[in-house]
Design a protein around this motif. Structure first.
Motif, PDB file in Angstrom:
ATOM      1  N   ILE A 126       0.961  -1.327  -0.059  1.00  0.00           N
ATOM      2  CA  ILE A 126      -0.154   0.066   0.116  1.00  0.00           C
ATOM      3  C   ILE A 126       0.945   1.188   0.004  1.00  0.00           C
ATOM      4  CG2 ILE A 126      -1.631   1.274   1.409  1.00  0.00           C
ATOM      5  CD1 ILE A 126      -2.655  -1.259   2.635  1.00  0.00           C
ATOM      6  N   ASP A 127       1.814   1.303   0.577  1.00  0.00           N
ATOM      7  CA  ASP A 127       2.574   2.465   1.043  1.00  0.00           C
ATOM      8  C   ASP A 127       4.056   2.711   0.181  1.00  0.00           C
ATOM      9  OD1 ASP A 127       4.518   0.749   2.275  1.00  0.00           O
ATOM     10  OD2 ASP A 127       4.100   1.349   4.145  1.00  0.00           O
ATOM     11  N   GLN A 128       4.334   1.871  -0.739  1.00  0.00           N
ATOM     12  CA  GLN A 128       5.685   2.202  -1.544  1.00  0.00           C
ATOM     13  C   GLN A 128       5.192   2.794  -3.160  1.00  0.00           C
ATOM     14  OE1 GLN A 128       8.752   1.092  -0.242  1.00  0.00           O
ATOM     15  NE2 GLN A 128       7.434   0.479   1.603  1.00  0.00           N
ATOM     16  N   GLY A 167       6.069   4.990   3.465  1.00  0.00           N
ATOM     17  CA  GLY A 167       6.626   3.630   3.058  1.00  0.00           C
ATOM     18  C   GLY A 167       8.017   3.330   3.249  1.00  0.00           C
ATOM     19  N   PRO A 168       8.912   3.902   2.232  1.00  0.00           N
ATOM     20  CA  PRO A 168      10.265   3.644   2.340  1.00  0.00           C
ATOM     21  C   PRO A 168      10.930   3.766   3.844  1.00  0.00           C
ATOM     22  CG  PRO A 168       9.706   4.635   0.289  1.00  0.00           C
ATOM     23  CD  PRO A 168       8.467   4.942   1.172  1.00  0.00           C
ATOM     24  N   ALA A 169      10.624   4.797   4.508  1.00  0.00           N
ATOM     25  CA  ALA A 169      11.102   5.223   5.787  1.00  0.00           C
ATOM     26  C   ALA A 169      10.936   4.070   6.508  1.00  0.00           C
ATOM     27  CB  ALA A 169      10.578   6.607   6.187  1.00  0.00           C
ATOM     28  N   GLY A 226       7.126  19.537   5.577  1.00  0.00           N
ATOM     29  CA  GLY A 226       7.664  20.592   5.269  1.00  0.00           C
ATOM     30  C   GLY A 226       8.348  20.717   3.649  1.00  0.00           C
ATOM     31  N   ASP A 227       8.754  21.871   3.093  1.00  0.00           N
ATOM     32  CA  ASP A 227       9.314  21.904   1.651  1.00  0.00           C
ATOM     33  C   ASP A 227      10.916  21.785   2.092  1.00  0.00           C
ATOM     34  OD1 ASP A 227      10.126  22.513  -0.646  1.00  0.00           O
ATOM     35  OD2 ASP A 227       8.898  24.265  -0.950  1.00  0.00           O
ATOM     36  N   ALA A 228      11.261  20.712   1.219  1.00  0.00           N
ATOM     37  CA  ALA A 228      12.815  20.190   1.209  1.00  0.00           C
ATOM     38  C   ALA A 228      13.692  21.484   0.949  1.00  0.00           C
ATOM     39  CB  ALA A 228      13.257  19.132   0.373  1.00  0.00           C
ATOM     40  N   TRP A 231      13.141   8.822  -3.553  1.00  0.00           N
ATOM     41  CA  TRP A 231      12.456   8.093  -4.611  1.00  0.00           C
ATOM     42  C   TRP A 231      11.204   8.600  -5.237  1.00  0.00           C
ATOM     43  CZ3 TRP A 231      14.446   5.369  -0.103  1.00  0.00           C
ATOM     44  CH2 TRP A 231      15.149   4.504  -0.580  1.00  0.00           C
ATOM     45  N   LEU A 232      11.627   8.976  -6.764  1.00  0.00           N
ATOM     46  CA  LEU A 232      10.490   9.591  -7.464  1.00  0.00           C
ATOM     47  C   LEU A 232       9.734  11.018  -6.661  1.00  0.00           C
ATOM     48  CD1 LEU A 232       9.898   8.300  -9.862  1.00  0.00           C
ATOM     49  CD2 LEU A 232      10.782   6.597  -8.183  1.00  0.00           C
ATOM     50  N   ALA A 233      10.745  11.620  -6.153  1.00  0.00           N
ATOM     51  CA  ALA A 233      10.176  12.813  -5.663  1.00  0.00           C
ATOM     52  C   ALA A 233      11.011  14.411  -6.052  1.00  0.00           C
ATOM     53  CB  ALA A 233      10.477  12.940  -4.100  1.00  0.00           C
ATOM     54  N   ILE A 234      12.172  13.924  -6.468  1.00  0.00           N
ATOM     55  CA  ILE A 234      13.068  15.451  -6.880  1.00  0.00           C
ATOM     56  C   ILE A 234      12.389  15.906  -8.155  1.00  0.00           C
ATOM     57  CG2 ILE A 234      15.135  16.015  -7.364  1.00  0.00           C
ATOM     58  CD1 ILE A 234      16.235  14.375  -5.369  1.00  0.00           C
TER      59      ILE A 234
HETATM   60  C1  LIG Z   1       5.714  10.022  -5.836  1.00  0.00           C
HETATM   61  S1  LIG Z   1       5.844  10.516  -4.292  1.00  0.00           S
HETATM   62  C2  LIG Z   1       6.859   9.234  -3.595  1.00  0.00           C
HETATM   63  C3  LIG Z   1       6.794   9.040  -2.049  1.00  0.00           C
HETATM   64  C4  LIG Z   1       7.817   8.169  -1.551  1.00  0.00           C
HETATM   65  N1  LIG Z   1       9.090   8.650  -1.757  1.00  0.00           N
HETATM   66  C5  LIG Z   1       7.665   6.740  -2.010  1.00  0.00           C
HETATM   67  O1  LIG Z   1       8.417   6.264  -2.856  1.00  0.00           O
HETATM   68  O2  LIG Z   1       6.754   6.015  -1.603  1.00  0.00           O
HETATM   69  C6  LIG Z   1       6.748  11.948  -4.114  1.00  0.00           C
HETATM   70  C7  LIG Z   1       6.398  12.748  -2.932  1.00  0.00           C
HETATM   71  O3  LIG Z   1       7.530  13.879  -2.775  1.00  0.00           O
HETATM   72  C8  LIG Z   1       6.748  14.871  -2.247  1.00  0.00           C
HETATM   73  N2  LIG Z   1       7.455  16.157  -2.498  1.00  0.00           N
HETATM   74  C9  LIG Z   1       7.245  16.875  -3.476  1.00  0.00           C
HETATM   75  N3  LIG Z   1       7.911  18.003  -3.345  1.00  0.00           N
HETATM   76  C10 LIG Z   1       8.436  18.177  -2.283  1.00  0.00           C
HETATM   77  C11 LIG Z   1       9.471  18.800  -1.458  1.00  0.00           C
HETATM   78  N4  LIG Z   1       9.617  20.263  -1.883  1.00  0.00           N
HETATM   79  N5  LIG Z   1       9.730  18.937  -0.187  1.00  0.00           N
HETATM   80  C12 LIG Z   1       9.500  17.519   0.426  1.00  0.00           C
HETATM   81  N6  LIG Z   1       8.829  16.540  -0.416  1.00  0.00           N
HETATM   82  C13 LIG Z   1       8.037  16.834  -1.564  1.00  0.00           C
HETATM   83  C14 LIG Z   1       5.493  14.520  -2.544  1.00  0.00           C
HETATM   84  O4  LIG Z   1       4.285  15.448  -1.895  1.00  0.00           O
HETATM   85  C15 LIG Z   1       5.258  13.179  -2.683  1.00  0.00           C
HETATM   86  O5  LIG Z   1       4.639  12.846  -1.588  1.00  0.00           O
END
Ligand SMILES: C[S@@+](CC[C@H](N)C(=O)[O-])C[C@H]1O[C@@H](n2cnc3c(N)ncnc32)[C@H](O)[C@@H]1O
Length: 280
Positions: free
Chosen positions: A42-44, A77-79, A121-123, A139-142
């Protein structure tokens, strides 16, 4: 529309009651305790689920003494997987308050609150400790984050000397056609999707060394196509639990991603790098 509003309307981040509904389908009610393993399906929210996270834990050599920052942690999930399987401590940093809230709840209910600290927060701007972490993972966030050079400079400062960075993300292989670019922006919220070489250059500019880039496109493109095929096949079952709206939101997202790979423009990459070790 603010950036926060835009990202929360992306199909992947709507219908968040799907987490509670999926747990209910397992017979787990609100507030009830959860075994971490019950969450893995569910959480990945990335490619290859917990296999991808296990590979990172091995590559980084994580153990109970390790301190890890997870950037864009989603619902955690990853954490949780890293903390549960290696005993490390993870700071899970997530932008969207609703995802953060769900992450906190799941971590508490799975008894991992001693090893996973959630931060909303915002990274790009939230306070981060200096030289605190042994590893930064993402993962898939940047792809969602507008100013990658600033992000990497902040992550470099948050790592101890010799600390490592492990990222999986989307990349651009060839320029996107205008229509694909619109989908990438509007449906995927892909703000920063660049050639792998530009990604590595941003890491280098932030002070990272020995940057290893792996092209994952040959693996992720068929994964995305198969994910869409299975999603459509299971429409009735998924809609029965989560509703047609939730089904259609994910279908849209999965279909756009599959099309972007098909176009030849979208790619997937892994980058592993580290900060120089301190001088003796
Ligand atoms: C596709 S999800 C992946 C979530 C998690 N890494 C995983 O693999 O299960 C990307 C996440 O990055 C977060 N995100 C996007 N911009 C961000 C920012 N500036 N600071 C922190 N988180 C951010 C989104 O809200 C989203 O929850």
């Amino acid at each position: 529309m603010s950036d926060q509003t835009a990202i929360s309307s992306m199909p992947l981040y709507t219908h968040l009651d799907r987490v509670a509904r999926a747990l209910a389908a397992l017979g787990i009610g609100p507030g009830e305790s959860i075994r971490p393993e019950q969450l893995f399906a569910i959480d990945q929210w990335h490619y290859h689920g917990t296999d991808a996270i296990r590979a990172a834990a091995e590559a980084l050599g994580l153990g109970p003494a390790s301190r890890v920052l997870d950037v864009g942690s989603g619902i955690g999930g990853p954490a949780r997987y890293l903390a549960h399987t290696t005993g490390c401590h993870v700071t899970a940093l997530e932008l969207q308050p609703e995802l953060h809230r769900i992450g906190v709840d799941l971590t508490l209910r799975s008894g991992l609150e001693g090893r996973v600290t959630h931060l909303c927060g915002d990274a790009l701007i939230c306070p981060l400790p200096l030289a605190e972490f042994d590893a930064v993972v993402s993962w898939l966030a940047i792809l969602h984050i507008a100013d990658r050079p600033r992000l990497f400079a902040r992550l470099a400062r948050a790592l101890r000397p010799g600390g490592k960075c492990y990222v999986e993300d989307l990349s651009e292989r060839t320029p996107f056609a205008p229509r694909d670019l619109a989908d990438l922006r509007d449906i995927v919220h892909g703000i920063t999707v660049t050639p792998a070489a530009d990604y590595a250059a941003d890491l280098r500019a932030a002070g990272f060394v020995e940057i290893a880039t792996t092209d994952l496109t040959g693996d992720w493109a068929p994964y995305a196509a198969e994910r869409l095929r299975i999603w459509r096949q299971n429409r009735a079952a998924y809609s029965g639990v989560h509703g047609e709206g939730a089904y259609l939101a994910h279908e849209k997202f999965y279909a756009v991603i599959a099309q972007l790979y098909d176009s030849g423009s979208l790619g997937g990459i892994r980058l592993v790098a580290h900060m120089p070790k301190a001088r003796p």
